[in-house]
Design a protein around this motif. Structure first.
Motif, PDB file in Angstrom:
ATOM      1  N   HIS A   1      -2.441  -4.310  -7.312  1.00  0.00           N
ATOM      2  CA  HIS A   1      -2.749  -3.874  -5.953  1.00  0.00           C
ATOM      3  C   HIS A   1      -4.205  -3.401  -5.860  1.00  0.00           C
ATOM      4  N   ALA A   2      -4.651  -2.699  -6.883  1.00  0.00           N
ATOM      5  CA  ALA A   2      -6.048  -2.258  -6.902  1.00  0.00           C
ATOM      6  C   ALA A   2      -6.986  -3.471  -6.887  1.00  0.00           C
TER       7      ALA A   2
ATOM      8  N   TYR B   1       1.371   6.690  -6.529  1.00  0.00           N
ATOM      9  CA  TYR B   1       0.152   7.437  -6.892  1.00  0.00           C
ATOM     10  C   TYR B   1       0.333   8.936  -6.676  1.00  0.00           C
TER      11      TYR B   1
ATOM     12  N   ARG C   1      -7.035  -4.886  -3.384  1.00  0.00           N
ATOM     13  CA  ARG C   1      -7.859  -4.053  -2.512  1.00  0.00           C
ATOM     14  C   ARG C   1      -9.346  -4.300  -2.745  1.00  0.00           C
TER      15      ARG C   1
ATOM     16  N   ALA D   1     -10.313   5.952  -8.096  1.00  0.00           N
ATOM     17  CA  ALA D   1      -9.717   4.647  -8.393  1.00  0.00           C
ATOM     18  C   ALA D   1      -8.691   4.262  -7.330  1.00  0.00           C
ATOM     19  N   ASN D   2      -8.473   5.160  -6.377  1.00  0.00           N
ATOM     20  CA  ASN D   2      -7.489   4.929  -5.328  1.00  0.00           C
ATOM     21  C   ASN D   2      -8.118   5.226  -3.967  1.00  0.00           C
TER      22      ASN D   2
ATOM     23  N   GLN E   1       0.834  -1.204   0.000  1.00  0.00           N
ATOM     24  CA  GLN E   1       0.000   0.000   0.000  1.00  0.00           C
ATOM     25  C   GLN E   1       0.871   1.258   0.000  1.00  0.00           C
TER      26      GLN E   1
ATOM     27  N   LEU F   1     -12.496  -1.591 -12.914  1.00  0.00           N
ATOM     28  CA  LEU F   1     -11.161  -1.571 -12.317  1.00  0.00           C
ATOM     29  C   LEU F   1     -10.090  -1.866 -13.363  1.00  0.00           C
TER      30      LEU F   1
ATOM     31  N   TRP G   1      -7.226   0.823 -14.631  1.00  0.00           N
ATOM     32  CA  TRP G   1      -5.806   0.646 -14.335  1.00  0.00           C
ATOM     33  C   TRP G   1      -4.983   0.161 -15.512  1.00  0.00           C
TER      34      TRP G   1
END
Ligand code: ARG
Ligand code: ZN
Length: 484
Positions: free
Chosen positions: A408-409, A372, A412, A470-471, A365, A455, A459
């Motif tokens: 990672h997205a 980011y 999550r 988106a984050n 993260q 998603l 991305w």
């Protein structure tokens, strides 16, 4: 992101490389399979239109090589066992820069011509559709690397004591006649003769060595299907170390003495890295492992050569983790098109983030957040990783870092247990085979029961920096309790 590993991205020329599109290749490769006729000169990949060929599938390569490192002369015989997917009146192999002196198909001399990187073969009797046939090519010359659209050297790269042999994405053709696109995977045997005192290291397991008349012959065998770009025959003055891991994986490390001191503490971690990755990604896909640590300043990058990654200098631990992760992502599960490269590089980069997270470093993260935070003008957002826009962008930051951000997205969005289940289902379901971005997205949706279209679109495919929706900020989720 450690620039030490990725000079290709650093060295990338500002000019957008455009590959001359061989229209004939594209037409030939995309035409529906005919029952009879010539095979296409390419595999239909718009990034490398002439890479790979049509009309047959190689099952096995038997490569016999002899390299004189002082004169840089290579003598080779390649015997390919392939299956014809049509009655094959004519077919191509990829080979550049070497002289072919003899070519037979099923033992009979065949006519051949050269046309750029295409070795065009007309057998005296066309192999029947569905039949196995054997092509033997005898060749020699001074192999030279090709220059990729990103400006890096690729293929047979001479060093001061031998050669650093790394073929991604198109360099296999600089040292053997190949069906050079990753769509076509095959097993390999290598017999490599070098001046006594040098060591030749290829993929898979060593089958022994013999010294006679001032030369040593090394034999290697890789039985699992392997893309041509992952084959190596790296030659040099190497210190060799061999052992078998607790899981029965046969390790062979070859290290240039000039790199030995720096490499030792990192190479020592290989078994624990492979064990850790096996827990996350599923069983290690091969029976052999190891590292080749060369001293190759002209290469400037590392490559995940199958079973035995190749480093241009002593790697750091993150690089070892990265190239090891490629054994699952890229090697066992291969690309069908180069534009899907994030399936290799995004995953291997995310493995670095996970390793850090689970070994006392920054969490994934945190790595995500610091990336980011980069402004919309940053090179990270120059193009979307799922559609890099051309072969000059294959190994750029968006593919590596934003590709990892996409994973990672996903993690999550679906939670840890589902995320790691998806990764393991991916490596299990496509083992020794291929996978596409669309297949990965479908699998993630199936396993998680979630709609993930948005998603992946955001991305992987949307140009520019994704907006902050988106984050979403990190919030505790029930799944976070469960260990992968
Ligand atoms: N796949 C390699 C890695 O692990 C990079 C190869 C770069 N090759 C090139 N020709 N630029 O990151
Ligand atoms: Zn990589």
């Amino acid at each position: 992101m450690r620039p030490t590993r990725r000079p290709p991205a650093r060295r990338r020329t500002a000019v957008l490389a455009t590959v001359p599109v061989a229209v004939a290749a594209l037409l030939g490769a995309t035409a529906p399979a005919a029952p009879c006729g010539p095979g296409a000169p390419g595999a239909g990949d718009p990034y490398f239109p002439l890479s790979g060929n049509g009309g047959y599938d190689v099952r096995h390569y038997d490569l016999t090589l002899r390299y004189e490192s002082a004169s840089r002369r290579l003598d080779g015989t390649a015997v390919l066992t392939a299956r014809a997917t049509r009655r094959l009146t004519r077919f191509d192999l990829d080979l550049t820069g070497l002289k072919v002196t003899r070519l037979t198909v099923d033992g009979a001399a065949a006519r051949f011509t050269r046309d750029g990187q295409e070795l065009v073969v007309t057998p005296s009797r066309a192999p029947a559709r569905g039949r196995l046939f054997r092509v033997a090519v005898t060749y020699h010359g001074t192999p030279k690397p090709v220059t990729d659209p990103d400006g890096s050297a690729d293929g047979w790269i001479p060093t001061d004591d031998g050669a650093f042999v790394a073929g991604e994405p198109q360099g296999a053709m600089t040292w053997f006649p190949a069906d050079g696109h990753p769509r076509d995977k095959a097993s390999y045997d290598f017999t490599i003769t070098v001046p006594r005192g040098l060591t030749a290291v290829a993929n898979g397991v060593p089958l022994g060595r013999r010294t006679a008349h001032g030369h040593t012959t090394f034999r290697w065998r890789e039985t699992r299907p392997m893309a041509a770009y992952l084959a190596t025959a790296t030659i040099g003055d190497f210190q060799v170390e061999r052992y078998t891991t607790r899981d029965g994986v046969r390790v062979y490390n070859a290290v240039d003495p000039r790199e030995a001191r720096a490499a030792a503490p990192v190479l020592k971690k290989l078994p624990s890295v492979l064990e850790w990755e096996s827990r996350l990604f599923g069983p290690y896909p091969f029976r052999a492992a190891g590292s080749i640590v060369d001293h190759a300043p002209d290469a400037g990058y590392a490559l995940e050569t199958q079973t035995r990654p190749l480093y241009d200098s002593a790697p750091d631990l993150a690089t070892l983790v990265h190239e090891s992760a490629h054994q699952w992502f890229g090697d066992s599960v291969s690309l069908t098109a180069w534009k899907d490269i994030w399936l290799n590089e995004g995953f291997a980069t995310y493995a670095e983030w996970l390793y850090s997270e689970q070994h006392g470093g920054p969490s994934a993260q945190r790595t995500f957040d610091s990336l980011y935070a980069r402004p919309a003008s940053d090179a990270l957002w120059a193009y979307p990783p799922g559609d890099p826009g051309g072969p000059g962008h294959l190994f750029g930051t968006p593919v590596y870092a934003r590709g990892a951000m996409a994973l990672h997205a996903l993690r999550r969005a679906v939670g840890d247990p589902e995320f790691f289940r998806v990764l393991r289902a991916w490596t299990a379901g496509h083992r020794d085979g291929h996978g596409t971005t669309a297949q990965f997205a479908r699998l993630a949706e199936q396993k998680s029961g979630k709609q993930l279209n948005g998603l992946f679109r955001t991305w992987l495919f949307t140009p520019g920096k994704p907006d902050s929706t988106a984050n979403p900020p990190l919030s505790p989720r029930p799944s976070a309790r469960v260990d992968p």
